[in-house]
Design an enzyme around this catalytic site. Structure first.
Site, short mmCIF file in Angstrom:
data_model
loop_
_atom_site.label_atom_id
_atom_site.label_comp_id
_atom_site.label_asym_id
_atom_site.label_seq_id
_atom_site.Cartn_x
_atom_site.Cartn_y
_atom_site.Cartn_z
N LYS A 1 48.89 31.39 28.20
CA LYS A 1 48.03 31.64 29.35
C LYS A 1 46.68 30.58 29.38
O LYS A 1 46.25 30.47 28.07
CB LYS A 1 47.55 32.98 29.49
N SER B 1 46.91 39.63 35.91
CA SER B 1 46.59 38.21 36.23
C SER B 1 47.32 37.21 35.43
O SER B 1 47.40 36.09 35.74
CB SER B 1 45.17 38.04 35.80
N SER C 1 46.65 43.05 32.93
CA SER C 1 47.19 41.65 33.06
C SER C 1 48.42 41.24 32.16
O SER C 1 48.96 40.29 32.71
CB SER C 1 46.04 40.70 33.11
N1 GLN Z 1 44.29 43.50 37.66
C1 GLN Z 1 42.81 43.68 36.81
C2 GLN Z 1 41.72 43.07 37.30
O1 GLN Z 1 41.83 42.59 38.42
C3 GLN Z 1 43.20 43.63 35.64
C4 GLN Z 1 42.99 42.19 35.12
C5 GLN Z 1 43.20 41.79 33.67
O2 GLN Z 1 43.74 42.59 32.87
N2 GLN Z 1 43.00 40.70 33.32
O3 GLN Z 1 40.64 43.33 36.97
#
Ligand code: GLN
Length: 477
Positions: free
Chosen positions: A82, A157, A181
């Site tokens: 990532k 994400s 994420s």
């Molecule tokens: N979808 C969650 C957020 O928007 C989790 C994001 C993540 O785990 N980086 O914060």
């Protein structure tokens, strides 16, 4: 050599082929790079492909393998990471304009560990900007498409890392998980994803989102591969004071689930869960029961408060972590008439709207007049959520739940409605709040789209999760 079997490769099969001399790492790496070049026009899973770096690493792996000095199963195996993990000499953007041209000067600990294991890093994958989102739509570099249906999001994400594995553009990959994420995109893309216990994997060199929640973990095509990748990155690191001294011990594979106590938390099956998701998950639970597991309903009473708690604590940490992007130390720098004007212009131009929203929210909940009412209160509720898990794990070995309330949604469907987007995290966020480990694996296909299953374990008992998931994989796939 024509390589037309990328869809069949796992870490295990690739490493056997490399060891047996059936293919070289250079051939494999070039096959992946060529495939990425054509396939990624459609998917957009990569922000940066490091062709030269990958070929160099593959060449070194081939030399080691040929001279009998193979480093292990990952030696010569192409993977992706990532784009919020620093890799020396490679562009690391967190999918933000503010870091569009930032070249990391050092390796994150996970990256050095992968290098020590001999893995070939093909490139950096697309993500929501600074990992804030559930769809990869907030990336400065454009949305990633779900390989199962190009009109749908891959989740987020870490959408790029999940889509890259699902579309066979790498054997496995790394993502990060602050509120889901890794797990939500794994569910949306039909792959295995794993979030370790907080503190199991070093965060050094990970571009911080919310430091008390962030963890790095693997995406893979099966449970065994996810465990191999996890074993490569786990362990204490003196550069991360929250990393724990924890020696991972893999457990032997089991044939069935006899005597395993599985708790089904009722709060995860209440309103908002789509029927087709519920059915797939319940069907999987039925199979576990047939395989000998003792299933019981349990309660985690503070679950309904976890999402609100997360959306106070996370922005508070975001607002403090992202203070470093000021146009002086890193990335984009817009000149202003004085210092303050330069800060304002750089941040106004460099950050996208979701990042700005969270910085403002976080600054607000930390401000003198509101700290007690919001931030301090959220920290207290966090303790209550954590205690629910401590209590329930006195009675059961693991918990099994759905991952997301819905199937992968359409691109654009929730992009302009932050609240709807935040609600898609309702089943993943509590696990980060409690700091416990959880694995996501496919458990069915509905309307030609994958459904995921979440197995949550006790802190530092990732080995038990992998053992149980290994049995489940045979039962439900
Ligand atoms: N979808 C969650 C957020 O928007 C989790 C994001 C993540 O785990 N980086 O914060």
């Amino acid at each position: 050599m024509k390589v037309d079997f990328l869809d069949e490769l796992t870490i295990n099969t690739a490493s056997e082929m490399l060891l047996g001399g059936k293919i070289t790492s250079i051939e494999l790496t070039e096959a992946y790079l060529d495939f990425i070049e054509s396939k990624d026009k459609e998917i957009n899973a990569f922000v940066t492909v490091d062709r030269d770096g990958a070929i160099k690493q593959a060449c070194e792996a081939d030399k080691r393998i040929a001279s009998g000095k193979r480093l292990g199963k990952l030696d010569g195996v192409p993977i992706a990471i990532k784009d919020n993990m620093s890799q020396e000499g490679v562009r690391t953007t967190a999918s933000s304009k503010i870091l569009e041209n930032y070249i990391a000067p050092y390796d994150a600990t996970v990256v050095s560990k992968l290098k020590v294991a001999g893995a070939v890093i093909l490139g950096k994958t697309n993500m929501d900007e600074f990992a804030m989102g559930s769809s990869t739509e907030t990336s400065y570099f454009g949305v990633t498409k779900n390989p199962w249906d190009l009109e749908r999001v891959p989740g987020g994400s870490s959408g790029g890392s999940a889509a890259a594995v699902a579309a066979d553009m790498c054997v496995a990959s790394l993502g990060s998980d602050t509120g889901g994420s890794i797990r939500q995109p794994a569910a949306f893309c039909g792959v295995v994803g794993f979030k370790p216990t907080y503190g199991a994997v070093s965060r050094y060199g990970l571009l911080a989102m919310a430091s008390s929640l962030d963890q790095i973990g693997p995406f893979a095509k099966n449970v065994e591969d996810a465990e191999i990748l996890f074993e490569a990155i786990v362990g204490h690191d003196k550069m991360d004071s929250t990393s724990c001294d924890f020696k991972y011990e893999k457990l032997e594979a089991k044939k069935d689930l006899k005597g395993i106590k599985i708790g089904i938390p009722k709060e995860f099956f209440e309103s908002g869960l789509e029927d087709n998701v519920r059915k797939s998950v319940e069907n999987a639970i039925g199979e576990m029961k047939k395989a000998g597991a003792v299933i019981s309903e349990v309660s985690l009473p503070h679950t309904p408060y976890a999402l609100a708690t997360y959306y106070v604590i996370m922005p508070a940490e975001v607002s403090s972590n992202l203070g470093r992007f000021d146009g002086i130390r890193y990335g984009l720098s817009v000149q202003g008439k004085d210092l303050l004007d330069g800060y304002l212009k750089t941040r106004a131009e460099g950050f996208g709207s979701e990042v700005k929203r969270r910085i403002m929210l976080g600054t607000y909940v930390l401000s003198a007049g509101y700290y007690d009412a919001y931030y301090k209160k959220a920290q207290k509720v966090r303790t209550l959520v954590k205690k629910d898990y401590d209590e329930v794990f006195k009675k059961v070995d693991v918990l099994v739940t759905p991952v997301t309330p819905t199937l992968p949604f359409k691109i654009g469907e929730k992009a302009s409605d932050p609240l709807a987007m935040y609600l898609s995290d309702v089943m993943t966020v509590p696990i980060n709040i409690a700091g416990v480990p959880a694995l996501v694996m496919p458990c069915g296909i509905v309307d030609k789209l994958p459904v995921g299953l979440q197995i949550i374990g006790k802190p530092f008992e990732e080995n038990k999760i992998f053992q149980i998931a290994g049995v489940c994989e045979k039962l439900i796939s």
